[in-house]
Enzyme design. Structure first.
Site, mmCIF file in Angstrom:
data_model
loop_
_atom_site.group_PDB
_atom_site.id
_atom_site.type_symbol
_atom_site.label_atom_id
_atom_site.label_comp_id
_atom_site.label_asym_id
_atom_site.label_seq_id
_atom_site.Cartn_x
_atom_site.Cartn_y
_atom_site.Cartn_z
ATOM 1 C CG HIS A 1 24.642 7.374 33.237
ATOM 2 N ND1 HIS A 1 24.257 7.340 31.923
ATOM 3 C CD2 HIS A 1 23.508 7.547 33.958
ATOM 4 C CE1 HIS A 1 22.942 7.498 31.847
ATOM 5 N NE2 HIS A 1 22.465 7.632 33.064
ATOM 6 C CG HIS B 1 20.035 1.886 26.658
ATOM 7 N ND1 HIS B 1 21.196 1.384 27.187
ATOM 8 C CD2 HIS B 1 20.314 3.195 26.368
ATOM 9 C CE1 HIS B 1 22.119 2.315 27.220
ATOM 10 N NE2 HIS B 1 21.628 3.413 26.726
ATOM 11 N NE ARG B 2 15.545 6.119 30.649
ATOM 12 C CZ ARG B 2 14.711 7.036 31.140
ATOM 13 N NH1 ARG B 2 13.417 6.957 30.880
ATOM 14 N NH2 ARG B 2 15.151 8.055 31.858
ATOM 15 C CB SER B 3 21.379 4.558 32.931
ATOM 16 O OG SER B 3 20.422 5.160 33.770
ATOM 17 C CD GLU C 1 23.544 4.628 29.286
ATOM 18 O OE1 GLU C 1 24.108 4.981 28.244
ATOM 19 O OE2 GLU C 1 22.424 5.026 29.628
ATOM 20 C CE LYS D 1 16.333 7.749 27.525
ATOM 21 N NZ LYS D 1 16.760 8.857 28.426
ATOM 22 C CG ASP E 1 22.430 12.304 26.543
ATOM 23 O OD1 ASP E 1 22.084 13.498 26.674
ATOM 24 O OD2 ASP E 1 21.795 11.341 27.050
ATOM 25 C CE LYS F 1 21.019 7.467 24.557
ATOM 26 N NZ LYS F 1 21.167 8.828 25.106
ATOM 27 C CD GLN G 1 23.292 10.779 31.224
ATOM 28 O OE1 GLN G 1 22.858 11.345 32.222
ATOM 29 N NE2 GLN G 1 22.504 10.289 30.308
ATOM 30 C CD GLU G 2 24.023 8.423 27.186
ATOM 31 O OE1 GLU G 2 23.896 8.248 25.965
ATOM 32 O OE2 GLU G 2 23.123 8.218 28.011
ATOM 33 C CG ASP H 1 16.515 11.735 26.824
ATOM 34 O OD1 ASP H 1 15.367 11.282 27.025
ATOM 35 O OD2 ASP H 1 17.513 11.320 27.448
ATOM 36 C CB SER I 1 20.031 11.562 33.582
ATOM 37 O OG SER I 1 19.872 10.978 32.318
ATOM 38 C CD GLU J 1 20.128 11.886 24.201
ATOM 39 O OE1 GLU J 1 20.736 11.135 23.401
ATOM 40 O OE2 GLU J 1 19.610 11.477 25.255
HETATM 41 P P1 PGA Z 1 18.877 7.550 31.804
HETATM 42 O O1 PGA Z 1 19.939 8.112 30.786
HETATM 43 O O2 PGA Z 1 18.401 6.246 31.338
HETATM 44 O O3 PGA Z 1 19.649 7.500 33.108
HETATM 45 O O4 PGA Z 1 17.772 8.584 31.862
HETATM 46 C C1 PGA Z 1 19.869 7.880 29.410
HETATM 47 C C2 PGA Z 1 19.810 9.156 28.636
HETATM 48 O O5 PGA Z 1 19.821 10.268 29.218
HETATM 49 O O6 PGA Z 1 19.728 9.114 27.407
HETATM 50 ZN ZN ZN Z 2 19.650 11.479 27.287
#
Ligand code: PGA
Ligand code: ZN
Length: 374
Positions: free
Chosen positions: A122, A328-330, A174, A300, A209, A351, A130-131, A275, A35, A250
């Site tokens: 994800h 981190h990243r996914s 994740e 990131k 998130d 995170k 997403q999270e 983000d 994402s 987020e």
């Molecule tokens: P991504 O997702 O690593 O797939 O971008 C992580 C996030 O959105 O925080």
């Molecule tokens: Zn995010």
């Protein structure tokens, strides 16, 4: 210096770089998001990255650099503003490797934010968000926070299995579970239930998130079985934030809506985290500051391409009294770099996904090791 391609946690090729100075070798590899924010630094296909290794070598091998900023400046000239000439993967791998050559001091260990239910891009379920994270804030030591995260993760697994069958404990990118839920409220309710049953409600907060760009179609937000315009959606989301006392939210709105973020921020008590909005870019962070869009920022390194640029954003957040979260990243590798980066910078939060799967626990385990040194 040596560079090769290796796999990340989603079977995508990524860059691994070995660097040597004073007879000591270090190794760095870089993650990738799914994402992704539209304004992130440019990632090149792996073969294109590898073609640029000679160019990188010519500019750095055998040269003396004063410090990280000096090294990253050279990388920046070579890579271009959005890192398009070297690609962000090669650029960041070099920057991280250089960072690893220096000995550093631990400032403090971050509070982990564990992503225990996955949705959005994800996971293969119908959750828009997403999270869904649990944040064990009120514990003294990192190891106690990690223990709490593990207990919640395992209790959640048991509950999901009982309620929905074993298929509900399959995991997303994740490491969080991807149960067949549809509504944001159901997922948050389930988490609140699990945390409550463990007697941890006063010590653990919930965070989400949204990664809202992924369910915004240019006009409306599709969430919880409804299509909502911006106003309706902000009301809906701020109600959820209040009902579940969310510690942070987020990317509540899509990545260009600085004003929508500001409106949401004015309605909730939660930290509002940028983000995809801010992409660890000081220019975007300044814009978010002027528009009063956020009071927290995700960091990131691979959104921007060098360690120094990420640190510049952290220092800005400190000056503003904002919180910041190293992330981190996914699509990850097992490189524990962000854990050390967080500890050396005194990051308030990290995170790094669920407390499960190798590429996620490599970060948490590194922090456990670092706790021994305090
Ligand atoms: P991504 O997702 O690593 O797939 O971008 C992580 C996030 O959105 O925080
Ligand atoms: Zn995010």
């Amino acid at each position: 210096m040596r560079v090769r391609k290796v796999l990340d946690s989603r079977a995508r090729w990524t860059v691994e770089l070995d660097m040597k100075a004073h007879d000591r070798w270090v190794r760095a590899s870089v993650p990738a998001g799914k994402s992704k924010g539209r304004h992130e630094a440019v990632s090149l296909p792996i073969d294109e990255s590898l073609k640029r290794v000679e160019r990188l070598k010519r500019s750095i091998v055998g040269r003396d650099f004063k410090d990280q900023k000096d090294f990253d400046r050279t990388l920046g000239h070579l890579a271009g503003e959005r890192k398009e000439k070297l690609g962000v993967d090669l650029t960041l791998a070099a920057s991280i490797a250089f960072y690893k050559l220096r000995r550093r001091r631990i400032i403090s260990l971050p509070t982990p934010m564990f992503n225990v239910i996955n949705g959005g891009l994800h996971a293969g379920n119908f959750l828009a968000v997403q999270e869904f994270m649990v944040v064990p804030r009120k514990f003294e030591r990192f190891s106690e926070k990690l223990e709490a995260g593990v207990r919640i993760y395992l209790a959640l697994k048991e509950k999901l299995e009982k309620r929905f069958g074993r298929g509900a404990t399959n995991v997303g990118d994740e490491g969080g579970f991807a149960p067949p839920l549809e509504k944001t409220e159901e997922a948050l309710g389930l988490l609140e239930e699990v945390v409550g049953e463990l007697g941890l409600l006063d010590r653990v907060s919930l965070s989400i998130d949204c990664a809202a760009s992924s369910y915004f179609d240019g006009k409306a937000y599709a969430m919880d079985g409804r299509k909502m315009d911006r106003g309706e959606y902000i009301d809906h989301l701020s109600m959820l934030a209040k009902d579940f006392h969310l510690f942070s939210v987020e990317d509540p709105l899509h990545e260009e809506d600085f004003e929508g973020f500001a409106e949401f921020l004015s309605k909730v008590d939660s930290r509002v985290v940028g983000d995809d909005l801010t992409v660890t870019s000081i220019d975007r962070v300044l814009r978010a500051h002027n528009a009063r869009s956020v009071n927290a920022v995700l960091i990131k390194p691979n959104q921007v391409g060098t360690v120094s640029e990420a640190e510049e954003v952290m220092r800005f957040c400190d000056r503003m009294g904002w919180t910041w979260i190293i992330s981190h990243r996914s699509g990850e590798t097992t490189d524990p770099f962000i854990a050390r980066f967080a500890a050396f910078n005194g990051a308030p939060f990290i995170k790094a996904g669920a407390p499960a799967r190798g590429e996620r626990v490599s970060k948490y385990n590194e922090l456990l090791r670092m706790e021994e040194l305090l």
